[in-house]
Design an enzyme around this catalytic site. Sequence first.
Site, PDB file in Angstrom:
ATOM      1  N   ALA A  99       3.635 -14.434   7.403  1.00 37.51           N
ATOM      2  CA  ALA A  99       4.630 -15.149   8.221  1.00 37.51           C
ATOM      3  C   ALA A  99       4.240 -15.243   9.701  1.00 37.51           C
ATOM      4  O   ALA A  99       4.433 -16.270  10.332  1.00 37.51           O
ATOM      5  CB  ALA A  99       5.990 -14.473   8.074  1.00 37.51           C
TER       6      ALA A  99
ATOM      7  N   HIS B 241      23.053  -6.836   3.666  1.00 42.32           N
ATOM      8  CA  HIS B 241      23.416  -7.173   5.046  1.00 42.32           C
ATOM      9  C   HIS B 241      23.860  -8.612   5.246  1.00 42.32           C
ATOM     10  O   HIS B 241      24.591  -8.908   6.174  1.00 42.32           O
ATOM     11  CB  HIS B 241      22.264  -6.837   5.990  1.00 42.32           C
ATOM     12  CG  HIS B 241      20.967  -7.495   5.599  1.00 42.32           C
ATOM     13  ND1 HIS B 241      20.252  -7.103   4.501  1.00 42.32           N
ATOM     14  CD2 HIS B 241      20.285  -8.516   6.149  1.00 42.32           C
ATOM     15  CE1 HIS B 241      19.173  -7.863   4.402  1.00 42.32           C
ATOM     16  NE2 HIS B 241      19.171  -8.728   5.390  1.00 42.32           N
TER      17      HIS B 241
ATOM     18  N   LYS C  30       8.201 -19.253  10.562  1.00 40.81           N
ATOM     19  CA  LYS C  30       7.773 -18.458  11.716  1.00 40.81           C
ATOM     20  C   LYS C  30       6.560 -19.144  12.339  1.00 40.81           C
ATOM     21  O   LYS C  30       6.722 -20.054  13.137  1.00 40.81           O
ATOM     22  CB  LYS C  30       7.435 -17.023  11.291  1.00 40.81           C
ATOM     23  CG  LYS C  30       8.658 -16.164  10.970  1.00 40.81           C
ATOM     24  CD  LYS C  30       9.178 -16.396   9.585  1.00 40.81           C
ATOM     25  CE  LYS C  30      10.148 -15.352   9.111  1.00 40.81           C
ATOM     26  NZ  LYS C  30      10.762 -15.737   7.820  1.00 40.81           N
TER      27      LYS C  30
ATOM     28  N   ASP D  28       1.361 -11.058   3.507  1.00 43.41           N
ATOM     29  CA  ASP D  28       2.633 -11.703   3.794  1.00 43.41           C
ATOM     30  C   ASP D  28       2.401 -12.218   5.212  1.00 43.41           C
ATOM     31  O   ASP D  28       2.485 -11.483   6.186  1.00 43.41           O
ATOM     32  CB  ASP D  28       3.754 -10.659   3.728  1.00 43.41           C
ATOM     33  CG  ASP D  28       5.118 -11.233   4.075  1.00 43.41           C
ATOM     34  OD1 ASP D  28       5.163 -12.333   4.663  1.00 43.41           O
ATOM     35  OD2 ASP D  28       6.126 -10.568   3.787  1.00 43.41           O
TER      36      ASP D  28
ATOM     37  N   TYR E  73       6.505 -38.902  -4.748  1.00 44.94           N
ATOM     38  CA  TYR E  73       6.788 -37.710  -5.564  1.00 44.94           C
ATOM     39  C   TYR E  73       5.515 -36.924  -5.836  1.00 44.94           C
ATOM     40  O   TYR E  73       5.492 -35.702  -5.723  1.00 44.94           O
ATOM     41  CB  TYR E  73       7.434 -38.135  -6.886  1.00 44.94           C
ATOM     42  CG  TYR E  73       7.947 -36.956  -7.694  1.00 44.94           C
ATOM     43  CD1 TYR E  73       9.266 -36.536  -7.576  1.00 44.94           C
ATOM     44  CD2 TYR E  73       7.104 -36.263  -8.554  1.00 44.94           C
ATOM     45  CE1 TYR E  73       9.736 -35.453  -8.291  1.00 44.94           C
ATOM     46  CE2 TYR E  73       7.567 -35.173  -9.279  1.00 44.94           C
ATOM     47  CZ  TYR E  73       8.880 -34.772  -9.145  1.00 44.94           C
ATOM     48  OH  TYR E  73       9.344 -33.700  -9.848  1.00 44.94           O
TER      49      TYR E  73
ATOM     50  N   PHE F 258       8.970  -6.467   3.789  1.00 44.40           N
ATOM     51  CA  PHE F 258      10.123  -7.125   4.389  1.00 44.40           C
ATOM     52  C   PHE F 258      11.219  -7.171   3.322  1.00 44.40           C
ATOM     53  O   PHE F 258      10.935  -7.077   2.133  1.00 44.40           O
ATOM     54  CB  PHE F 258       9.768  -8.533   4.874  1.00 44.40           C
ATOM     55  CG  PHE F 258      10.951  -9.224   5.475  1.00 44.40           C
ATOM     56  CD1 PHE F 258      11.529  -8.733   6.635  1.00 44.40           C
ATOM     57  CD2 PHE F 258      11.527 -10.329   4.863  1.00 44.40           C
ATOM     58  CE1 PHE F 258      12.660  -9.334   7.174  1.00 44.40           C
ATOM     59  CE2 PHE F 258      12.651 -10.930   5.403  1.00 44.40           C
ATOM     60  CZ  PHE F 258      13.228 -10.436   6.561  1.00 44.40           C
ATOM     61  N   ASP F 259      12.476  -7.320   3.742  1.00 49.96           N
ATOM     62  CA  ASP F 259      13.560  -7.163   2.754  1.00 49.96           C
ATOM     63  C   ASP F 259      13.511  -8.162   1.595  1.00 49.96           C
ATOM     64  O   ASP F 259      13.874  -7.816   0.481  1.00 49.96           O
ATOM     65  CB  ASP F 259      14.958  -7.099   3.405  1.00 49.96           C
ATOM     66  CG  ASP F 259      15.244  -8.217   4.375  1.00 49.96           C
ATOM     67  OD1 ASP F 259      14.307  -8.988   4.669  1.00 49.96           O
ATOM     68  OD2 ASP F 259      16.377  -8.324   4.851  1.00 49.96           O
TER      69      ASP F 259
HETATM   70  N1  F0G Z   1       8.085 -12.078   5.035  1.00 47.30           N
HETATM   71  C1  F0G Z   1       8.392 -11.698   6.279  1.00 47.30           C
HETATM   72  C2  F0G Z   1       7.511 -10.736   6.998  1.00 47.30           C
HETATM   73  C3  F0G Z   1       9.552 -12.204   6.883  1.00 47.30           C
HETATM   74  O1  F0G Z   1       9.847 -11.815   8.122  1.00 47.30           O
HETATM   75  C4  F0G Z   1      10.362 -13.122   6.164  1.00 47.30           C
HETATM   76  C5  F0G Z   1      11.569 -13.649   6.743  1.00 47.30           C
HETATM   77  C6  F0G Z   1       9.981 -13.483   4.880  1.00 47.30           C
HETATM   78  C7  F0G Z   1       8.835 -12.937   4.347  1.00 47.30           C
HETATM   79  C8  F0G Z   1      10.808 -14.429   4.041  1.00 47.30           C
HETATM   80  O2  F0G Z   1      10.640 -15.725   4.456  1.00 47.30           O
HETATM   81  O3  F0G Z   1      12.889 -16.450   5.219  1.00 47.30           O
HETATM   82  O4  F0G Z   1      11.100 -18.097   4.697  1.00 47.30           O
HETATM   83  O5  F0G Z   1      12.189 -16.855   2.883  1.00 47.30           O
HETATM   84  N2  F0G Z   1      12.080 -13.166   7.752  1.00 47.30           N
HETATM   85  C9  F0G Z   1      13.252 -13.651   8.445  1.00 47.30           C
HETATM   86  C10 F0G Z   1      13.577 -12.706   9.547  1.00 47.30           C
HETATM   87  C11 F0G Z   1      14.406 -13.982   7.580  1.00 47.30           C
HETATM   88  O6  F0G Z   1      14.638 -12.885  10.157  1.00 47.30           O
HETATM   89  O7  F0G Z   1      12.796 -11.809   9.845  1.00 47.30           O
HETATM   90  P1  F0G Z   1      11.787 -16.840   4.306  1.00 47.30           P
END
Ligand code: F0G
Length: 479
Positions: free
Chosen positions: A238, A470, A279, A236, A93, A145-146
């Site tokens: 990713a 979406h 990613k 960010d 843990y 990003f969304d």
């Molecule tokens: N930032 C970026 C640039 C992303 O592309 C994503 C996720 C996230 C943050 C959020 O990360 O999914 O681990 O919570 N992108 C995916 C996509 C969902 O399909 O582009 P997460």
Amino acid sequence: MSGIFSRNPTNRLNLITGKVLPMRLPLEPYKIKMVEPIQLLPREERERLLREAGFNVFKIPAAAVFIDLLTDSGTPAMSEHQWAALLQGDEAYAQSRSFFRFQETVRSITGFPHVIPTHQGRAAEHILFTVLVKSGDVVPNNIHFDTTRANVEYLGATALDCVIDDAYDPYREHPFKGNMDVAKLQQAIRTYGRERIPLVMLTITNNSGGGQPVSMENIRQVSRICREYRIPLFFDAARFAENSYFIQQREAGYQNKSIPQIVREMFSYVDGCTMSAKKDALVNIGGFLALRDEGLAQRIKELLVLKEGFPTYGGLSGRDMEAMATGLQEVLQESYLKHRVEQVAYLGGLLQERGLPVLKPFGGHAIYLDARAMVPHIPQSQFPGQAIVVALYREGGIRAVEIGSLMFARRTDSGNWEFPRMELVRLAIPRRVYTVSHLAFVAETLETIRRRSSRLKGFRIRYEPEFLRHFTVELEELA
Ligand code: F0G
């Protein structure tokens, strides 16, 4: 070696005509040890599933998808080394051995002393923003990003996109189309005041703008401005490794630098990052926050205990952290990144050759179709991108995602729609999963769709949620 596998950008075999054309095949630096069967269901079955899903491909069972290009997130094939690492997970843990290995890996890659695991990227965003952002604040990014946009807005703040204007021209060739427009950033600081901007973000690569990289020079410029105003700058991150490969390939002075060197330099200009490990850490689940400031790290960890878990596991198991640590090392291998970026470009080349309107330059993780150019007869209010997404599943059992009005359009207070500047369809390529034949099938399917595109129909919303529309929206196809 010579011919189609030449190291020089020379030849490519046209799989349909058998002719050798000028483009090279992406050569996999791996072979396949385990396979996952996939099948293309009969057309009537696909039609029924589309209707049942309200024409939302997020609701179609994955087993009914032939080639899944919905996302490159959490969909990679792990290596034998990652699978082996899973078995070494320490599930204590607190203070598990796996955490320390993970922490050491992230520290050595980024140079950040504080490493905080989360179960995925959006959890890292939510926790960071909850600590830093308050109602009425403004958070600039190249393009949010969304999930970062939704997390910022959820706190009553404004998510402001400051990307260069070129990013909104789908055909504009710019080596670093993800760059932030520093004049827009400075304008935002003047307009809102430094106190209302708790942090600035740079998304590397810029997913919502086409998976486009940010140059080292731009990172440096944005960093200089943020330091001047003492505003924290976060990545960010990713797709940080893909971004570093583009820097190596495209930016003067970086050709002879190694990927780890470039990555380290990128991170040296920022104060921290949020990371979706799904990613560029080559895992199916995971994320983290990494940063320099001890006080901020402390506040984040306090909230982490409430939301995700104890700071040495943050919503993950020990084995997840092992797989992330190994994946983060593998993703920096040049042979991996070269194949990755070339595989995506290969699909882009096939589509371009077939006259499809594709966003240029090709992105690092996905190819984007310009839906407005492909179906000009469908207005933005009827979701042209979604018409193509639906056609892809109908014709070939291929799943893609709309990045346009369905994702971003919103109603203003006066009840009118406000539409995004681009209507895109994203074909995201999962890492180490699909072969050249799969990509050729996607290209052939899209060529068929293009030939009949004037017959595609628009959509109307039947149901929509309050946030992140979406994912759960349901639609009706217009007559
Ligand atoms: N930032 C970026 C640039 C992303 O592309 C994503 C996720 C996230 C943050 C959020 O990360 O999914 O681990 O919570 N992108 C995916 C996509 C969902 O399909 O582009 P997460």
